[in-house]
Scaffold this motif. Structure first.
Motif, PDB file in Angstrom:
ATOM      1  N   SER A 231      12.466 -39.191 -38.642  1.00 29.46           N
ATOM      2  CA  SER A 231      11.326 -39.877 -39.252  1.00 29.46           C
ATOM      3  C   SER A 231      11.383 -41.375 -38.978  1.00 29.46           C
ATOM      4  N   THR A 232      12.583 -41.948 -38.959  1.00 25.40           N
ATOM      5  CA  THR A 232      12.735 -43.379 -38.687  1.00 25.40           C
ATOM      6  C   THR A 232      12.245 -43.723 -37.294  1.00 25.40           C
ATOM      7  N   VAL A 233      12.610 -42.907 -36.317  1.00 20.96           N
ATOM      8  CA  VAL A 233      12.184 -43.147 -34.938  1.00 20.96           C
ATOM      9  C   VAL A 233      10.662 -43.103 -34.823  1.00 20.96           C
ATOM     10  N   ALA A 234      10.063 -42.047 -35.360  1.00 25.52           N
ATOM     11  CA  ALA A 234       8.614 -41.888 -35.245  1.00 25.52           C
ATOM     12  C   ALA A 234       7.870 -43.030 -35.926  1.00 25.52           C
ATOM     13  N   ALA A 235       8.298 -43.389 -37.129  1.00 23.23           N
ATOM     14  CA  ALA A 235       7.595 -44.429 -37.890  1.00 23.23           C
ATOM     15  C   ALA A 235       7.770 -45.805 -37.255  1.00 23.23           C
ATOM     16  N   CYS A 236       8.999 -46.132 -36.853  1.00 18.75           N
ATOM     17  CA  CYS A 236       9.253 -47.457 -36.278  1.00 18.75           C
ATOM     18  C   CYS A 236       8.570 -47.623 -34.928  1.00 18.75           C
ATOM     19  N   TRP A 237       8.586 -46.559 -34.128  1.00  8.45           N
ATOM     20  CA  TRP A 237       7.966 -46.702 -32.819  1.00  8.45           C
ATOM     21  C   TRP A 237       6.468 -46.960 -32.947  1.00  8.45           C
ATOM     22  N   ASN A 238       5.823 -46.226 -33.824  1.00 13.04           N
ATOM     23  CA  ASN A 238       4.383 -46.414 -33.955  1.00 13.04           C
ATOM     24  C   ASN A 238       4.039 -47.712 -34.674  1.00 13.04           C
ATOM     25  N   ALA A 239       4.927 -48.189 -35.523  1.00 10.28           N
ATOM     26  CA  ALA A 239       4.737 -49.524 -36.093  1.00 10.28           C
ATOM     27  C   ALA A 239       4.801 -50.572 -34.989  1.00 10.28           C
ATOM     28  N   ALA A 240       5.654 -50.333 -33.996  1.00  9.89           N
ATOM     29  CA  ALA A 240       5.745 -51.244 -32.847  1.00  9.89           C
ATOM     30  C   ALA A 240       4.432 -51.280 -32.074  1.00  9.89           C
ATOM     31  N   LEU A 241       3.835 -50.114 -31.859  1.00  7.03           N
ATOM     32  CA  LEU A 241       2.574 -50.055 -31.114  1.00  7.03           C
ATOM     33  C   LEU A 241       1.454 -50.772 -31.865  1.00  7.03           C
ATOM     34  N   VAL A 242       1.442 -50.599 -33.185  1.00 10.13           N
ATOM     35  CA  VAL A 242       0.417 -51.278 -33.989  1.00 10.13           C
ATOM     36  C   VAL A 242       0.626 -52.787 -33.940  1.00 10.13           C
ATOM     37  N   ALA A 243       1.893 -53.221 -34.060  1.00 13.44           N
ATOM     38  CA  ALA A 243       2.179 -54.660 -34.006  1.00 13.44           C
ATOM     39  C   ALA A 243       1.775 -55.248 -32.656  1.00 13.44           C
ATOM     40  N   GLN A 244       2.057 -54.524 -31.587  1.00  8.07           N
ATOM     41  CA  GLN A 244       1.668 -55.012 -30.263  1.00  8.07           C
ATOM     42  C   GLN A 244       0.152 -55.137 -30.155  1.00  8.07           C
ATOM     43  N   ALA A 252       6.761 -56.311 -32.584  1.00 11.47           N
ATOM     44  CA  ALA A 252       6.679 -55.015 -31.906  1.00 11.47           C
ATOM     45  C   ALA A 252       8.005 -54.675 -31.229  1.00 11.47           C
ATOM     46  N   LEU A 253       8.612 -55.652 -30.558  1.00 12.94           N
ATOM     47  CA  LEU A 253       9.892 -55.408 -29.890  1.00 12.94           C
ATOM     48  C   LEU A 253      10.993 -55.088 -30.892  1.00 12.94           C
ATOM     49  N   ALA A 259      13.854 -48.281 -33.164  1.00 15.22           N
ATOM     50  CA  ALA A 259      13.549 -46.882 -32.880  1.00 15.22           C
ATOM     51  C   ALA A 259      14.383 -46.361 -31.721  1.00 15.22           C
ATOM     52  N   LEU A 260      14.512 -47.151 -30.674  1.00 13.34           N
ATOM     53  CA  LEU A 260      15.263 -46.718 -29.495  1.00 13.34           C
ATOM     54  C   LEU A 260      16.749 -46.574 -29.814  1.00 13.34           C
ATOM     55  N   ALA A 261      17.267 -47.457 -30.657  1.00 17.02           N
ATOM     56  CA  ALA A 261      18.683 -47.382 -31.033  1.00 17.02           C
ATOM     57  C   ALA A 261      18.977 -46.090 -31.797  1.00 17.02           C
ATOM     58  N   THR A 277      10.621 -45.011 -21.499  1.00 21.40           N
ATOM     59  CA  THR A 277       9.454 -45.374 -20.683  1.00 21.40           C
ATOM     60  C   THR A 277       8.536 -46.320 -21.448  1.00 21.40           C
ATOM     61  N   ALA A 278       8.229 -45.937 -22.675  1.00 20.70           N
ATOM     62  CA  ALA A 278       7.325 -46.754 -23.487  1.00 20.70           C
ATOM     63  C   ALA A 278       7.934 -48.121 -23.806  1.00 20.70           C
ATOM     64  N   PHE A 279       9.261 -48.162 -23.983  1.00 19.48           N
ATOM     65  CA  PHE A 279       9.921 -49.438 -24.279  1.00 19.48           C
ATOM     66  C   PHE A 279       9.842 -50.361 -23.076  1.00 19.48           C
ATOM     67  N   GLY A 280      10.076 -49.821 -21.878  1.00 17.78           N
ATOM     68  CA  GLY A 280       9.945 -50.638 -20.678  1.00 17.78           C
ATOM     69  C   GLY A 280       8.539 -51.173 -20.531  1.00 17.78           C
ATOM     70  N   SER A 281       7.549 -50.333 -20.823  1.00 12.92           N
ATOM     71  CA  SER A 281       6.153 -50.764 -20.752  1.00 12.92           C
ATOM     72  C   SER A 281       5.865 -51.864 -21.768  1.00 12.92           C
ATOM     73  N   LEU A 282       6.429 -51.716 -22.965  1.00 12.68           N
ATOM     74  CA  LEU A 282       6.212 -52.721 -24.009  1.00 12.68           C
ATOM     75  C   LEU A 282       6.812 -54.066 -23.607  1.00 12.68           C
ATOM     76  N   ILE A 283       7.996 -54.049 -23.019  1.00 11.91           N
ATOM     77  CA  ILE A 283       8.616 -55.297 -22.560  1.00 11.91           C
ATOM     78  C   ILE A 283       7.712 -55.996 -21.558  1.00 11.91           C
ATOM     79  N   LEU A 284       7.149 -55.245 -20.621  1.00 12.69           N
ATOM     80  CA  LEU A 284       6.274 -55.830 -19.603  1.00 12.69           C
ATOM     81  C   LEU A 284       5.073 -56.529 -20.224  1.00 12.69           C
TER      82      LEU A 284
END
Length: 427
Positions: A231-244, A252-253, A259-261, A277-284
């Motif tokens: 649940s932590t991974v799913a929630a944090c990752w999507n919070a990152a997308l919203v922040a971005q 977002a990072l 989430a990645l950790a 993949t999504a993390f690399g895209s977010l960094i870009l």
């Protein structure tokens, strides 16, 4: 015939094969009238009675309950295990074939759970093969059957995801909200948070930022309450997308790194590779000055995806993001290799991602001085996007296409693309 009818018929058939009367089968533990009621389907025997009758008839309990012998049941479970293993190992074509062949086994007919497990596996393998329309058909048919509460949510997650990847965002939202937005929504679980994350992504894709932001906060609270890695991974990752999406890149990072950790410690290999993949895209997008780090992350993700049950959409997305990294780093020739590889395996109905691939092809060719090819791919972006509904994601791609057309000197086409970008953004 009902289940009781079928069980009674099997008992009657085996009894006759053994040359026993109802009274002989019943004595001394049961009455012959009770055996008669069971055989006629008017009584449902308890598990203890079924086990007793199996012993007296010298047959397997599995046969009386399901109509298959213990050996046949073992063969079915073994075949299903091999199909799942093939899917997990990224052998998508073989997995799809194994699941489909298993469904032709007549012994599977009366084994509802195993049949549903097999059909669900076939749907996931079909999705991984890029046949999204067929995957939707399989998942929809399964959703119309009676099944467990857990499978209901698993089906909703898969169907919401496939609808989203097919750019059928309204249907993706309807599937997710059908479970999560009802008046009788169950208490949060890992599976429900994962469904919520899939739904949230659909909100983002169609530009519903208010709902996405509110839902992201709700998922974070749910994950804190559950305290589980999933649940932590799913929630944090999507919070990152919203922040971005809200322009808060560093926030977002931070969410994404958390989430990645967690995913790296306890996650499924395919999901870890997809997140990488999504993390690399977010960094870009947030820190283009770290393009080399993004590229390294994406290369690692590509290696991991190739060894899992990742879909062709996941594989294509990774190659397209690698091409984006090469473009940012000023390496257009390398970008061409990656984006062409992604373009080749991308399903035709995944138009938004296909438009991003054509956009990168246009920019790479333009940087190499191949202006005819650059213009051709820029127009392909327009053709792909033209049939898509207005959304925030489409607006961003239209805007990038307009900039590219302007650089190529295609002024009229650029103006039209800018106008479409504004329309998609609701301006």
């Amino acid at each position: 015939m009902t289940t009781s009818d079928m069980v009674g018929l099997r008992i009657k058939t085996v009894r006759r094969q053994r040359g026993l009367s109802q009274a002989q089968l019943a004595h001394p533990e049961l009455s012959d009238s009770y055996v008669s009621l069971i055989e006629s389907g008017k009584r449902t025997p308890t598990p203890a009675v079924l086990e007793l009758l199996a012993q007296k008839l010298d047959c397997s309990l599995s046969y009386l309950v399901n109509g298959v012998t213990a050996e046949q049941m073992e063969d079915i479970e073994l075949a299903l295990g091999y199909a799942r293993l093939a899917l997990e190992n990224g052998e998508v074509s073989e997995a799809r074939t194994r699941f489909a062949e298993l469904l032709t086994d007549n012994n599977l007919t009366g084994l509802t759970k195993l049949r549903q497990d097999t059909e669900f596996g076939l749907a996931l393998a079909t999705e991984a093969a890029g046949d999204l329309d067929e995957a939707i058909s399989l998942l929809t048919r399964l959703r119309n059957e009676e099944t467990t509460d857990e499978r209901v949510v698993e089906l909703a997650i898969a169907l919401c995801r496939v609808y989203r990847d097919s750019e059928r965002l309204t249907e993706a939202v309807e599937v997710g909200e059908g479970i999560l937005r009802g008046s009788t929504r169950p208490a949060w679980t890992d599976l429900l948070v994962e469904l919520g994350a899939t739904l949230l992504a659909a909100y983002l894709w169609r530009g519903d930022m208010l709902r996405a932001s509110q839902f992201a906060a709700e998922l974070l609270n749910a994950a804190d309450t559950l305290g589980t890695p999933r649940s932590t991974v799913a929630a944090c990752w999507n919070a990152a997308l919203v922040a971005q999406s809200a322009g808060h890149g560093e926030e977002a990072l931070a969410f994404a790194e958390r989430a990645l950790a967690v995913q790296s410690e306890s996650g499924h290999p395919r999901n870890l590779a997809r997140m990488r993949t999504a993390f690399g895209s977010l960094i870009l997008r947030v820190r283009p000055d770290r393009a080399q780090a993004a590229r390294d992350t994406l290369l690692r993700a590509a290696e991991e995806l190739a060894q899992t049950s990742a879909s062709s959409v996941d594989l294509a997305r990774c190659q397209i993001e690698l091409a984006r990294a090469e473009v940012v780093m000023g390496l257009p020739a390398e970008a061409l290799g990656h984006v062409e590889a992604g373009h080749e395996i991308l399903p035709g109905n995944v138009r938004a991602l296909g438009a991003e691939a054509d956009l990168l092809l246009s920019r790479a060719h333009g940087a190499l001085g191949n202006f005819t090819e650059a213009g051709m791919h820029a127009r392909a972006v327009r053709d792909r996007l033209a049939s898509l509904p207005d959304s925030r994601r489409a607006a961003g791609t239209w805007y990038a296409a307009a900039e590219t057309m302007e650089l190529l000197g295609e002024t009229d086409e650029a103006v039209e693309a800018y106008q479409r970008a504004l329309a998609c953004a609701g301006l």
